[in-house]
Design a protein around this motif. Structure first.
Motif, short mmCIF file in Angstrom:
data_model
loop_
_atom_site.label_atom_id
_atom_site.label_comp_id
_atom_site.label_asym_id
_atom_site.label_seq_id
_atom_site.Cartn_x
_atom_site.Cartn_y
_atom_site.Cartn_z
N SER A 23 1.99 -55.18 54.65
CA SER A 23 2.07 -55.43 53.21
C SER A 23 1.60 -56.83 52.86
O SER A 23 1.63 -57.73 53.69
CB SER A 23 3.51 -55.24 52.74
N ASN A 37 2.96 -57.37 43.07
CA ASN A 37 3.76 -56.93 44.21
C ASN A 37 5.25 -57.04 43.93
O ASN A 37 6.02 -56.10 44.18
CB ASN A 37 3.38 -57.76 45.44
N TYR A 38 5.66 -58.18 43.40
CA TYR A 38 7.09 -58.41 43.14
C TYR A 38 7.60 -57.48 42.05
O TYR A 38 8.72 -56.94 42.15
CB TYR A 38 7.33 -59.87 42.74
N GLN A 91 8.15 -54.04 43.52
CA GLN A 91 9.38 -53.99 44.33
C GLN A 91 10.62 -53.94 43.44
O GLN A 91 11.55 -53.15 43.68
CB GLN A 91 9.45 -55.22 45.24
N THR A 92 10.64 -54.80 42.42
CA THR A 92 11.84 -54.91 41.56
C THR A 92 12.10 -53.61 40.80
O THR A 92 13.24 -53.13 40.73
CB THR A 92 11.67 -56.07 40.57
N ASP A 148 13.31 -50.75 42.96
CA ASP A 148 14.68 -50.94 43.44
C ASP A 148 15.73 -50.56 42.41
O ASP A 148 16.94 -50.52 42.71
CB ASP A 148 14.90 -52.41 43.84
N GLY A 187 4.10 -52.95 46.48
CA GLY A 187 5.45 -53.47 46.34
C GLY A 187 6.46 -52.36 46.15
O GLY A 187 7.54 -52.35 46.77
N THR A 194 6.93 -50.46 49.42
CA THR A 194 7.75 -51.24 50.36
C THR A 194 9.24 -51.08 50.01
O THR A 194 10.08 -50.87 50.90
CB THR A 194 7.37 -52.73 50.31
N ALA A 195 9.56 -51.18 48.71
CA ALA A 195 10.95 -51.08 48.28
C ALA A 195 11.53 -49.69 48.56
O ALA A 195 12.71 -49.55 48.87
CB ALA A 195 11.06 -51.39 46.79
#
Length: 512
Positions: free
Chosen positions: A237, A320-321, A324-325, A328, A446, A449-450
């Motif tokens: 990643s 990316n962030y 992920q956020t 989640d 992202g 990945t999460a």
């Protein structure tokens, strides 16, 4: 001659309209359901400023230089009427320009099991061969739909033979290699060739080069996949940089500038050399026009350096962030509508989209407006990002989307006007540019990945999805356009008959 201040003012307005909605959406997410660290937000905002300035210079520069160079080179080699010279120069030009495409270097690094130079030369060769096919199609008057049907049949036949983990990257390669350097030159090149033709199909055939050039990389990478058999365990990643203070923030961008200054110089050099050679042969351009083209090349260079630094350094970590956020959250499904909203607006910030929509409007004398083109592209990309997010959530194979999608697009080619088919398939390559690669792809990575998914099979492929859906939406626009035109002709014919009958009745009364 260009009025530079006026041109900059117009382009700034266009650029702000394209970029500000993306900024608003990201900021709204950051301050509501998807909080991100202040350092990443600052990186994103600085990247956005660089993006706006870069797009401004790029759009002015393309109008002044790339369009002029491409059209002149296309006209000169076609006027030679020597098919061998046309094929040879077209192949060399396609090969050299593709090698210098920045996104191709990124693609090569994503597949470690295939040597970088092998992948780069194979993809460049694929683009060059299909650019030759595209030019021969224009000169011989072969319908684009026949070629698309045949070549995509070969593509999907190979797709069922390569390793499943490699499919997404293979199809991504078609959109990645038709980037901000390749598209303006190839499109102008085609317009220059079509300009010397006087038949009624010349306008239709002026588009379609990008669509065929997008097939070459897919075939090349699929063939390499059969030879090298790469797998998904090789990909990691994208890392998110940690920034503790303003000095680190400055160093992050300062380290990016030298890379893109060098990369863009290498990218522009082949085009400048090609034009210089042709100018020495043709000598058909005034000194004033030559200076304007040179200034345009400098603007294009500055614009691409700023744009690519901004999106690669500033947008990738934020994308990316955010992915992920949002993934989640307890209601991770919300990433689908959010992705669709982002996709709707982000395509308008692609540099090559400005070039395409403007050239379509000019070549069709306003019959296909840039506004209608923009709306069709936005709807298409919105759908594609939504489908890509469903893939991230579920892990469904990309073939379940690509096979029916391309089947619908290819069937539509037999029912819509030829020019809409050519424009639609060009749009696929144009829409999947650096904004997709630097924001949407990290966004999907992202999220993947999460959720603990497979990045290669579930996140990659978003570029291919973005390249596919405009083929359908723009052709549907063409179908609606044709239905309205037929209805208008029918109404005019009925009105003509009524007027003729009334005139005949009046004539009979006068005779009596």
């Amino acid at each position: 001659m260009f009025n530079i201040p006026t041109v900059f003012k117009e382009k700034l307005s266009e650029t702000l309209k394209a970029v500000l909605p993306i900024l608003a959406i990201v900021l709204l997410l950051c301050f509501s359901i998807a909080p991100i660290p202040p350092s990443i937000l600052m990186t994103f905002l600085i990247g956005a400023v660089l993006l706006i300035i870069g797009m401004l210079f790029f759009n002015v520069g393309v109008d002044m230089s790339m369009n002029q160079i491409g059209e002149r080179v296309g006209s000169i080699i076609t006027k030679s009427k020597n098919i061998f010279i046309v094929v040879l120069i077209t192949f060399i030009m396609g090969f050299v320009i593709t090698i210098s495409e920045p996104d191709l270097q990124v693609l090569a690094q994503q597949i470690p099991s295939i040597p970088n130079h092998t992948l780069i030369f194979a993809v460049a060769g694929g683009v060059a061969v299909f650019l030759v096919f595209a030019i021969l199609r224009m000169l011989l008057g072969i319908p684009l739909s026949y070629l698309l049907l045949g070549f995509y049949a070969i593509v999907f036949a190979l797709a069922f033979l390569v390793p499943g983990d490699f499919l997404a990257i293979s199809f991504d390669s078609g959109g990645v290699t038709t980037g901000p350097m390749t598209v303006p030159f190839i499109m102008s090149f085609g317009i220059g060739i079509a300009a010397i033709r006087s038949d009624k199909h010349a306008e239709d055939d002026s588009f379609g080069l990008v669509s065929l050039c997008s097939i070459g990389p897919i075939l090349a990478v699929l063939i390499l996949g059969l030879i090298y058999k790469p797998d998904s365990t090789e990909q990691v990643s994208e890392s998110i940089p940690i920034i503790d203070n303003t000095v680190d923030l400055w160093q992050l961008f300062a380290s990016g500038f030298p890379h893109y200054i060098k990369e863009m110089a290498i990218s522009l050099l082949p085009i400048v050399v090609f034009f210089a050679i042709f100018q020495c042969i043709a000598r058909d351009i005034s000194k004033r026009s030559l200076i304007r083209i040179l200034v345009g090349v400098i603007y294009t260079y500055i614009g691409l350096v700023l744009f690519l630094t901004g999106v690669n350094v500033g947008f990738m970590p934020a994308g990316n962030y955010l992915g992920q956020t949002i993934a989640d959250l307890p209601y991770a499904w919300i990433i689908v509508p959010i992705g669709m909203i982002i996709g709707y607006f982000i395509v308008l910030a692609e540099p090559a989209v400005f070039v395409l929509t403007r050239q379509v409007e000019e070549m069709t004398s306003g019959a296909i407006s840039s506004k209608a083109m923009g709306l069709s592209l936005s709807i298409g990309v919105s759908l594609s990002v939504g489908l890509a997010m469903i893939r991230v959530l579920t892990g469904i194979s990309i073939l379940w989307f690509l096979v029916p999608g391309y089947l619908i697009a290819l069937v539509l080619t037999f029912f819509v006007p030829k020019i809409f088919t050519a424009i639609a398939f060009d749009s696929g390559g144009v829409a999947s540019g650096p904004m997709t690669a630097t924001f949407l792809l990290p966004f999907a990575m992202g999220a993947c990945t999460a959720l603990g998914g497979n990045i290669i099979t579930d996140a990659f492929g978003i570029v291919a999805m973005v390249a596919m859906t405009p083929l359908i939406t723009i052709q549907i626009m063409g179908l609606v356009f044709q239905i309205k035109e037929n209805r208008l002709h029918h109404d005019l014919a009925e009105e003509y008959v009524e007027v003729t009958l009334d005139s005949y009745d009046d004539y009979e009364i006068i005779e009596l």
